[in-house]
Design a protein around this motif. Structure first.
Motif, PDB file in Angstrom:
ATOM      1  N   LYS A 186      -6.993  21.546 -60.125  1.00  0.00           N
ATOM      2  CA  LYS A 186      -7.942  21.385 -61.232  1.00  0.00           C
ATOM      3  C   LYS A 186      -8.322  22.747 -61.798  1.00  0.00           C
ATOM      4  O   LYS A 186      -8.415  22.933 -63.008  1.00  0.00           O
ATOM      5  CB  LYS A 186      -9.222  20.709 -60.728  1.00  0.00           C
ATOM      6  CG  LYS A 186      -9.175  19.205 -60.747  1.00  0.00           C
ATOM      7  CD  LYS A 186     -10.531  18.652 -60.328  1.00  0.00           C
ATOM      8  CE  LYS A 186     -10.355  17.279 -59.712  1.00  0.00           C
ATOM      9  NZ  LYS A 186     -11.584  16.783 -59.107  1.00  0.00           N
ATOM     10  N   ALA A 220      -5.620  24.477 -64.151  1.00  0.00           N
ATOM     11  CA  ALA A 220      -5.057  23.756 -65.301  1.00  0.00           C
ATOM     12  C   ALA A 220      -5.794  24.138 -66.582  1.00  0.00           C
ATOM     13  O   ALA A 220      -6.905  24.652 -66.538  1.00  0.00           O
ATOM     14  CB  ALA A 220      -5.155  22.253 -65.076  1.00  0.00           C
ATOM     15  N   GLY A 221      -5.143  23.894 -67.683  1.00  0.00           N
ATOM     16  CA  GLY A 221      -5.814  23.997 -68.980  1.00  0.00           C
ATOM     17  C   GLY A 221      -5.807  25.377 -69.614  1.00  0.00           C
ATOM     18  O   GLY A 221      -5.039  26.251 -69.232  1.00  0.00           O
ATOM     19  N   ASP A 222      -6.709  25.532 -70.611  1.00  0.00           N
ATOM     20  CA  ASP A 222      -6.809  26.769 -71.382  1.00  0.00           C
ATOM     21  C   ASP A 222      -6.997  28.004 -70.513  1.00  0.00           C
ATOM     22  O   ASP A 222      -6.419  29.055 -70.757  1.00  0.00           O
ATOM     23  CB  ASP A 222      -8.028  26.700 -72.320  1.00  0.00           C
ATOM     24  CG  ASP A 222      -7.659  26.132 -73.675  1.00  0.00           C
ATOM     25  OD1 ASP A 222      -6.455  26.148 -73.993  1.00  0.00           O
ATOM     26  OD2 ASP A 222      -8.563  25.688 -74.385  1.00  0.00           O
ATOM     27  N   HIS A 262      -1.564  26.683 -68.232  1.00  0.00           N
ATOM     28  CA  HIS A 262      -1.001  26.133 -69.471  1.00  0.00           C
ATOM     29  C   HIS A 262      -1.143  27.058 -70.670  1.00  0.00           C
ATOM     30  O   HIS A 262      -0.571  26.798 -71.726  1.00  0.00           O
ATOM     31  CB  HIS A 262      -1.621  24.762 -69.762  1.00  0.00           C
ATOM     32  CG  HIS A 262      -1.245  23.741 -68.737  1.00  0.00           C
ATOM     33  ND1 HIS A 262      -2.157  23.156 -67.901  1.00  0.00           N
ATOM     34  CD2 HIS A 262      -0.034  23.258 -68.359  1.00  0.00           C
ATOM     35  CE1 HIS A 262      -1.531  22.331 -67.074  1.00  0.00           C
ATOM     36  NE2 HIS A 262      -0.242  22.379 -67.325  1.00  0.00           N
ATOM     37  N   LYS A 281       2.724  25.002 -63.406  1.00  0.00           N
ATOM     38  CA  LYS A 281       2.937  24.063 -64.513  1.00  0.00           C
ATOM     39  C   LYS A 281       3.752  22.863 -64.032  1.00  0.00           C
ATOM     40  O   LYS A 281       3.443  21.714 -64.355  1.00  0.00           O
ATOM     41  CB  LYS A 281       3.692  24.757 -65.659  1.00  0.00           C
ATOM     42  CG  LYS A 281       2.868  25.771 -66.459  1.00  0.00           C
ATOM     43  CD  LYS A 281       3.795  26.549 -67.379  1.00  0.00           C
ATOM     44  CE  LYS A 281       3.050  27.548 -68.253  1.00  0.00           C
ATOM     45  NZ  LYS A 281       3.971  28.467 -68.945  1.00  0.00           N
ATOM     46  N   LEU A 319       1.740  20.595 -61.901  1.00  0.00           N
ATOM     47  CA  LEU A 319       0.722  19.862 -62.667  1.00  0.00           C
ATOM     48  C   LEU A 319       1.314  18.784 -63.573  1.00  0.00           C
ATOM     49  O   LEU A 319       0.579  18.055 -64.232  1.00  0.00           O
ATOM     50  CB  LEU A 319      -0.116  20.839 -63.504  1.00  0.00           C
ATOM     51  CG  LEU A 319      -1.296  21.454 -62.746  1.00  0.00           C
ATOM     52  CD1 LEU A 319      -1.792  22.721 -63.417  1.00  0.00           C
ATOM     53  CD2 LEU A 319      -2.440  20.453 -62.599  1.00  0.00           C
ATOM     54  N   MET A 320       2.656  18.685 -63.605  1.00  0.00           N
ATOM     55  CA  MET A 320       3.249  17.597 -64.393  1.00  0.00           C
ATOM     56  C   MET A 320       2.849  16.257 -63.819  1.00  0.00           C
ATOM     57  O   MET A 320       2.676  15.284 -64.540  1.00  0.00           O
ATOM     58  CB  MET A 320       4.777  17.719 -64.382  1.00  0.00           C
ATOM     59  CG  MET A 320       5.288  18.845 -65.258  1.00  0.00           C
ATOM     60  SD  MET A 320       7.025  18.670 -65.616  1.00  0.00           S
ATOM     61  CE  MET A 320       7.753  18.847 -64.011  1.00  0.00           C
ATOM     62  N   THR A 335       0.221  15.931 -61.479  1.00  0.00           N
ATOM     63  CA  THR A 335      -1.161  15.921 -61.009  1.00  0.00           C
ATOM     64  C   THR A 335      -2.101  16.012 -62.198  1.00  0.00           C
ATOM     65  O   THR A 335      -2.109  17.035 -62.877  1.00  0.00           O
ATOM     66  CB  THR A 335      -1.436  17.157 -60.118  1.00  0.00           C
ATOM     67  OG1 THR A 335      -0.306  17.367 -59.276  1.00  0.00           O
ATOM     68  CG2 THR A 335      -2.690  16.977 -59.279  1.00  0.00           C
ATOM     69  N   PRO A 336      -2.916  14.979 -62.474  1.00  0.00           N
ATOM     70  CA  PRO A 336      -3.889  15.123 -63.556  1.00  0.00           C
ATOM     71  C   PRO A 336      -4.884  16.233 -63.211  1.00  0.00           C
ATOM     72  O   PRO A 336      -5.146  16.486 -62.048  1.00  0.00           O
ATOM     73  CB  PRO A 336      -4.595  13.761 -63.594  1.00  0.00           C
ATOM     74  CG  PRO A 336      -3.699  12.841 -62.858  1.00  0.00           C
ATOM     75  CD  PRO A 336      -2.975  13.655 -61.850  1.00  0.00           C
ATOM     76  N   ALA A 337      -5.401  16.870 -64.258  1.00  0.00           N
ATOM     77  CA  ALA A 337      -6.300  18.016 -64.027  1.00  0.00           C
ATOM     78  C   ALA A 337      -7.727  17.555 -63.788  1.00  0.00           C
ATOM     79  O   ALA A 337      -8.669  18.269 -64.050  1.00  0.00           O
ATOM     80  CB  ALA A 337      -6.230  18.964 -65.217  1.00  0.00           C
ATOM     81  N   GLY A 338      -7.910  16.345 -63.291  1.00  0.00           N
ATOM     82  CA  GLY A 338      -9.245  15.860 -62.969  1.00  0.00           C
ATOM     83  C   GLY A 338      -9.987  15.365 -64.195  1.00  0.00           C
ATOM     84  O   GLY A 338      -9.590  15.612 -65.320  1.00  0.00           O
ATOM     85  N   GLY A 339     -11.057  14.645 -63.993  1.00  0.00           N
ATOM     86  CA  GLY A 339     -11.827  14.105 -65.111  1.00  0.00           C
ATOM     87  C   GLY A 339     -11.173  12.871 -65.677  1.00  0.00           C
ATOM     88  O   GLY A 339     -10.004  12.595 -65.385  1.00  0.00           O
ATOM     89  N   LYS A 340     -11.946  12.133 -66.455  1.00  0.00           N
ATOM     90  CA  LYS A 340     -11.390  10.888 -66.987  1.00  0.00           C
ATOM     91  C   LYS A 340     -11.387  10.897 -68.503  1.00  0.00           C
ATOM     92  O   LYS A 340     -12.094  11.637 -69.099  1.00  0.00           O
ATOM     93  CB  LYS A 340     -12.226   9.712 -66.482  1.00  0.00           C
ATOM     94  CG  LYS A 340     -12.130   9.640 -64.984  1.00  0.00           C
ATOM     95  CD  LYS A 340     -12.635   8.359 -64.404  1.00  0.00           C
ATOM     96  CE  LYS A 340     -12.361   8.342 -62.894  1.00  0.00           C
ATOM     97  NZ  LYS A 340     -12.999   9.434 -62.191  1.00  0.00           N
TER      98      LYS A 340
END
Lengths: 237, 118, 114
Positions: free
Chosen positions: A191, A194-196, A200, A226, A229-230, A232-237
């Motif tokens: 988690k 991931a992201g900005d 990524h 990367k 994480l393909m 694994t969702p980065a958490g949150g809904k």
């Protein structure tokens, strides 16, 4: 070979400028030797940072002729252009004074990428057996020798463009722990990276890999994150 | 304010590949709507499409067209390199693909240029 | 959905669309080099494409790939090179997505069906 070096050194904080010094050229002289000469013999007020002088501690990194380098193991002969050196503090970090940067952002980001190891066993348990030739262990080994000098972080444009970006060193560290079978924080770590702010945002410019004095390849670790994480969702809904 | 890097720090093959990829991508993104608008003239019939094609049949447009073909092949090859780096096992920054990308786009440019002239 | 999760998915969309587009581009390059020989004419283009479901399907996929791929890269550039953030960067993404989708499919319709 010229007998003296023309060295221009950044003086001041963010507001400041280059000041020129003449330094005698010696055999096998390192860039750190040059700075030490100035500080001891020319201007005692020059601030710079170093400790081990042998490429282990990661504290003497600076910008030498435009490129981030460890100065203790950079020979003048490798970098001087026509007997000239330009020395500046690392990019992408706040300047404390002269050649010294404030490394807090850099290390805080290691923590934000969950760079801490957390195992499940205690000293009363048996050792966990890790096969040295397993794929995961080899991936961890490839990135484990980081000395935290900040050269990759200073070289990375994405760090300049996205100030929240964790940067190559923190992500490389996270990747070594993702590949450590003893570590228990995989879900939280994925988690965090991931992201900005995380993997990524990397555009594979390769400056980290190109400049790392330990010849590590943070780009490889970031690509690994990367891939991981393909699925694994980065958490949150 | 912190110091940022200048061209000396950025001057290496993988960074050039990034720049080629990004600039070509931006140029293609800006060109696409125009391209689609022009082809969309066909809705109004062959005459409308021909009207545009005749308007575009001048050296400046031909050169831009040729440039876009080169950029398209360049962007694709730079992209394939990134896919290989990200999805395949690590074998370095794959600089051979950077050379390959430049070579491929030049070859495409020559093929397209020859087809234009004939 | 968290911001990080959105970004993760966008990264994935950009990569998968890139794989599709790479195949489309190779075909498109070949078609273009073939098509421009002897100059372009509307009649020649339309004779090739009109009523051809193969061309129609191919270019529809091409347009969909572009509509997915382009906005992600353009927003990255807007954010990193031009300091555009938040609502404005979302707006740019939407503009490119719908612009490419509508103009693109209109063009495909034009050369295949009209």
């Amino acid at each position: 070979m010229t007998k003296t070096l023309a060295v221009s050194v950044w003086r001041g904080k963010e507001e400041g400028g280059f000041v020129s010094y003449e330094v005698p050229r010696r055999d096998n002289q390192t860039v750190l030797d040059v700075i030490t000469h100035i500080q001891r013999n020319v201007d005692h007020t020059l601030a710079y940072r170093f400790a081990c002088r042998v490429g282990m501690c990661g504290s003497c990194a600076m910008t030498v002729n435009g490129k981030a380098r460890w100065t203790c193991r950079t020979h003048v002969s490798q970098v001087a252009e026509n007997g000239k050196l330009e020395l500046a503090p690392l990019a992408n970090l706040p300047i404390v004074k002269d050649l010294v940067t404030d490394m807090r952002d850099f290390f805080d980001k290691w923590a934000r990428g969950l760079g801490q190891f957390k195992g499940s066993r205690t000293r009363k348990d048996e050792f966990e057996k890790v096969r040295p030739d397993s794929k995961a262990r080899m991936a961890a080994d490839a990135g484990i020798e980081c000395i935290g000098c900040g050269v990759c972080y200073a070289s990375c444009d994405v760090v300049s463009w996205r100030p929240d970006y964790l940067g190559p060193a923190a992500l490389n560290r996270a990747w070594t722990l993702v590949n450590d079978q003893r570590d228990t924080q995989l879900v939280e770590r994925m988690k965090a990276v991931a992201g900005d702010a995380g993997c990524h945002s990397c555009h594979t410019q390769g400056s980290c890999t190109e400049r790392c004095p330990k010849q590590l390849a943070p780009t490889a670790g970031i690509a690994g994150l990367k891939r991981q994480l393909m699925t694994t969702p980065a958490g949150g809904k | 304010m912190k110091r940022t890097n200048d061209s000396r720090a950025r001057n290496h093959a993988a960074y050039w590949a990034f720049l080629m990829h990004r600039v070509s991508g931006l140029a293609l993104a800006l060109f696409l709507p125009v391209h689609f608008w022009a082809l969309g003239q066909a809705i109004k019939g062959t005459a409308a499409l021909d009207g545009f094609l005749q308007f575009a049949d001048q050296p400046l447009f031909k050169f831009a067209e040729w440039g876009l073909v080169v950029l398209l092949s360049l962007h694709m090859m730079c992209g394939v390199r990134l896919l290989l780096i990200e999805f395949r096992p690590w074998t370095g920054l794959r600089k051979n693909w950077i050379t390959g990308a430049v070579g491929f786009s030049l070859a495409t440019g020559m093929a397209f240029g020859l087809a234009l002239i004939r | 959905m968290t911001h990080a999760e959105t970004k993760r998915q966008l990264w994935y969309v950009q990569r998968i669309s890139a794989m599709v587009l790479a195949c489309c581009v190779v075909a498109h390059l070949a078609i273009m080099i073939y098509a421009v020989r002897g100059g372009l004419s509307g009649a020649e283009i339309l004779a090739r494409t009109q009523g051809s479901w193969l061309f129609g399907a191919f270019y529809a996929v091409f347009v969909l790939g572009c509509a997915a791929h382009v906005p992600i890269g353009v927003t990255n550039i807007a954010e990193e090179w031009f300091g555009v953030r938040g609502f404005k960067s979302t707006l740019i993404a939407q503009l490119f997505t719908w612009g490419i989708l509508i103009l693109g499919l209109r063009a495909v319709w034009g050369v295949i069906a009209s």
